[in-house]
Design an enzyme around this catalytic site. Structure first.
Site, PDB file in Angstrom:
ATOM      1  N   LYS A 100       0.986  -1.391   0.045  1.00 40.60           N
ATOM      2  CA  LYS A 100      -0.086   0.018  -0.062  1.00 40.60           C
ATOM      3  C   LYS A 100       1.073   1.072   0.148  1.00 40.60           C
ATOM      4  O   LYS A 100       0.545   2.219  -0.819  1.00 40.60           O
ATOM      5  CB  LYS A 100      -0.922   0.081   1.127  1.00 40.60           C
ATOM      6  CG  LYS A 100      -1.927   1.130   1.132  1.00 40.60           C
ATOM      7  CD  LYS A 100      -1.349   2.393   1.941  1.00 40.60           C
ATOM      8  CE  LYS A 100      -2.381   3.502   1.861  1.00 40.60           C
ATOM      9  NZ  LYS A 100      -1.705   4.726   2.329  1.00 40.60           N
ATOM     10  N   ASP A 149      -6.273   0.778   1.056  1.00 38.68           N
ATOM     11  CA  ASP A 149      -5.995   0.990   2.448  1.00 38.68           C
ATOM     12  C   ASP A 149      -7.350   0.467   3.300  1.00 38.68           C
ATOM     13  O   ASP A 149      -8.320  -0.134   2.307  1.00 38.68           O
ATOM     14  CB  ASP A 149      -5.678   2.278   2.982  1.00 38.68           C
ATOM     15  CG  ASP A 149      -6.943   3.191   2.507  1.00 38.68           C
ATOM     16  OD1 ASP A 149      -7.802   3.000   1.743  1.00 38.68           O
ATOM     17  OD2 ASP A 149      -6.971   4.367   3.488  1.00 38.68           O
TER      18      ASP A 149
END
Length: 273
Positions: free
Chosen positions: A206, A225
């Site tokens: 991420k 996320d």
DNA sequence: GCCCAGGAGTGCA
DNA sequence: TGCACTCATGGG
């Protein structure tokens, strides 16, 4: 100096509050924004958004003013996904910033498993401790620290700045960048860049996508996320749970617009649109 | 007190 | 490879 732009596709609140930048604060009629060692004052006055700075050329590029966002919004709506249609319309003044590579690298290492207000506080304290003093429009601020300054600060400094367990990531990664530089990351495809970023301590999938998207202009990146996981389940009816696979799903679906779409969805979900 | 936040590293099967 | 566990810290 000041430069003004059409406000329809340039809304300072949307640009700054959507989670891509951590160094800004309300100021007079708009916001005081800091990038590297530069600052600007941005506000909307009627149909114009105005940028005041000692380096308007830098901020012209920073705010991505060479790109036509009306086309991006138009394409986003063609997917017929209610949240995306609503968000790209309500937040059509959102733009993806062209931010500094190193500032993004360190900032998003701090962002992991953290919330935005606290991320802003940590970065602010690190800048106050290691950055250089500057002044614009009577506002005192500090530049983002150089890699050598970060590398020589030591783990304990980062702990005292409130980084928590991420202290070691910042100490190790800044030391590595100090010794080998970041030029090895230039001229790579999005895929190659992500693979390289994953080799740094504290950078996972991420965070790598965020650095690629915001720092390296890889607009086909799609960071997933906790908010995008929620979007995936609730607004796309998805059943996957692996974040890497969810990222693949979105990047295949949205292609070169993935990064823009991700921001519309992230911000729209947080605003409960 | 709990849960969550722009998650990633580690150990073990 | 997959998965559980752990890692500070502040806000709600």
């Amino acid at each position: 100096m000041k430069t003004d732009y059409d406000a329809e596709y340039f809304n300072p609140e949307h640009v700054l509050e959507c989670g891509q930048i951590f160094r800004f604060s309300p100021f007079k009629e708009g916001y005081f924004v800091i990038s590297c060692d530069k600052a600007c004052y941005v506000y909307t006055d009627g149909v114009k958004t105005v940028v005041e700075s000692d380096d308007c050329e830098y901020f012209h590029d920073f705010f991505d003013m060479r790109r036509d966002y009306s086309e991006i919004v138009k394409r986003a709506k063609t997917h017929n996904i209610p949240l995306l249609t609503r968000s790209s319309e309500v937040c059509k003044g959102l733009r993806l910033l062209n931010q500094d590579k190193e500032e993004m690298l360190y900032s998003f290492i701090i962002s992991q498993n953290n919330n935005i207000p606290r991320i802003k506080g940590i970065i602010s304290r690190i800048c106050e401790g290691l950055g250089e003093k500057r002044d614009y429009l009577g506002v005192q601020y500090h530049s983002f620290p150089s890699t050598p300054a970060l590398a020589s600060a030591g783990r304990e400094f980062f702990r005292e700045a409130g980084c928590g367990y991420r202290d070691i990531y910042l100490a190790e990664t800044s030391a590595r960048v100090a010794s080998e530089g970041l030029s090895r990351l230039d001229n790579l495809s999005a895929g190659e860049l992500k693979k390289e970023l994953l080799s740094y301590k504290g950078i996972g999938g991420k965070v790598a996508d965020c650095i690629a998207l915001f720092g390296f202009g890889k607009r086909n990146s799609f960071p997933v996320d906790t908010w995008l996981e929620k979007v995936y389940k609730e607004d796309f009816g998805g059943t996957l749970t692996d974040r890497a696979k969810i990222t693949d799903y979105f990047t295949e679906l949205f292609g070169d617009d993935a990064g823009y779409v991700q921001q519309y969805l992230f911000y729209g979900k947080r605003l409960n649109l």
